[in-house]
Design an enzyme around this catalytic site. Sequence first.
Site, PDB file in Angstrom:
ATOM      1  N   GLY A 211      49.743  41.564  53.065  1.00 42.33           N
ATOM      2  CA  GLY A 211      48.280  41.525  53.005  1.00 42.33           C
ATOM      3  C   GLY A 211      47.809  40.118  52.702  1.00 42.33           C
ATOM      4  N   ASN A 212      46.527  39.992  52.449  1.00 47.76           N
ATOM      5  CA  ASN A 212      46.007  38.675  52.058  1.00 47.76           C
ATOM      6  C   ASN A 212      44.906  38.855  51.020  1.00 47.76           C
ATOM      7  OD1 ASN A 212      43.311  38.717  53.419  1.00 47.76           O
ATOM      8  ND2 ASN A 212      44.611  39.011  55.211  1.00 47.76           N
ATOM      9  N   ARG A 213      44.467  37.729  50.480  1.00 47.85           N
ATOM     10  CA  ARG A 213      43.572  37.780  49.311  1.00 47.85           C
ATOM     11  C   ARG A 213      42.090  37.901  49.655  1.00 47.85           C
ATOM     12  NH1 ARG A 213      46.567  36.280  44.827  1.00 47.85           N
ATOM     13  NH2 ARG A 213      48.268  34.834  45.257  1.00 47.85           N
ATOM     14  N   SER A 214      41.736  38.136  50.893  1.00 50.23           N
ATOM     15  CA  SER A 214      40.313  38.219  51.226  1.00 50.23           C
ATOM     16  C   SER A 214      39.656  39.348  50.427  1.00 50.23           C
ATOM     17  CB  SER A 214      40.164  38.490  52.721  1.00 50.23           C
ATOM     18  OG  SER A 214      38.812  38.689  53.010  1.00 50.23           O
TER      19      SER A 214
END
Length: 413
Positions: A211-214
Amino acid sequence: MRVILGVGGGIAAYKSASLLRRFTEAGHTVTVIPTRAADEFVGRATWEALSGQKVPDGIFDDVDKVNHVRLGQQADLIVVAPATADLMARAAAGMADDLLTNTLLVAACPVFMAPAMHTEMWSHPATRDNVGKLRSRGVTVMDPASGRLTGTDSGPGRLPEPEDIYDAALRVVESPAGPLTGSSADSLAGKRVVITAGGTLEAIDPVRFLGNRSSGKQGVALAEAAAHAGADVHFIAARMDVPPPAGVRLTTVESALELREATIAAAAAADVVIMAAAVADFRPAELSGSKIKKRDDGDDPVIKLVRNPDILAELVTQRDQGRLPKSTVIIGFAAETGDDGSDVLGYARQKLQSKGSDLLVLNEVGEGVVFGQDESAVHILSRSTADVEQAAGSKNDIASAVIARAAAEMDGR
Ligand code: CTP
């Protein structure tokens, strides 16, 4: 200015005493209207002592003074703090079952609400709908602050600090369009705007993912600014840390492939598509059907990645091939840093060319900047002009600037 301070029945009611002081010290005449539930938290003597005004009783007291109509008609500003889930539900439904809701129904002045409740209540679809209804009728509903709630839990739902409520409420009186100042109230009236937001989640096995931190905050702010500008918003949400915006059509997705499918389908009926989602560039080549085990007798697993489709570039190709209307405005976001090869604007200009979108909103990133932060600064690059617009401030300020620019881009077609 004649101000009505409506106080809902929540533990945060005590903070409204400081808010009341801010207004009276600035010379405003404040009448406090607490709900019956608010009386459980703060006594009426406190409001009377701090405001220097009698707290009006219910609808049936002082009937000769017609309080239930007079107070709302004469007010220059109504501030409701804390606005509880129940109070907003009654206001959204147009109920008039106590003096405060009667007053809200007759008010012709700006109405400002500062919500406070538990995170679950704030995120509940019923509350989201009510907030959406109130906002669509011109009531300014602040987002609650995040932090420690009444018990040991924490999350979005805290009453914002009294000085923040005070400042934001006064801004509404000064600029009745509300805090979303960049986009005029009808600049996108009747236009269909698709906004993607959050970060995609690429499954490795049934329990793990990349995933990513958005956080999704910028996408939510864009949706609110677009709705404020009169647009019909279709919000496509990947994983987010914040609740989706109220009063929009919502599609939820997980992976980049799901996001692609939903976005391409929605774009067919859109005037503007804004790709604010952080799309994973890669996904695991294979999805394991069962949880990958650690094994002492073999090698550690190696996860092979494959490229995800570039949705933004695909939208542009579709438009070039006539599968989307030529007039569709396509907007991308980019996070860049400069280096020895080029400065940040140079890289952004290259990206704008390679993606082919009409606008590119550039976040200049460094360690700890942008992801999840409330304040940032962007450059807005356009394919039709070499001029670069700057916007800075809260995500709402940036959203307003982007939406205003999108509206201008549509006008130019
Ligand atoms: N985007 C997309 N599909 C992808 C990747 C990105 O539609 N597979 C969109 C994003 O929503 C955003 C823009 O393209 O609007 C960002 O482009 P990208 O090239 O991913 O930017 P960076 O993440 O900054 O790229 P890179 O790591 O390639 O520099």
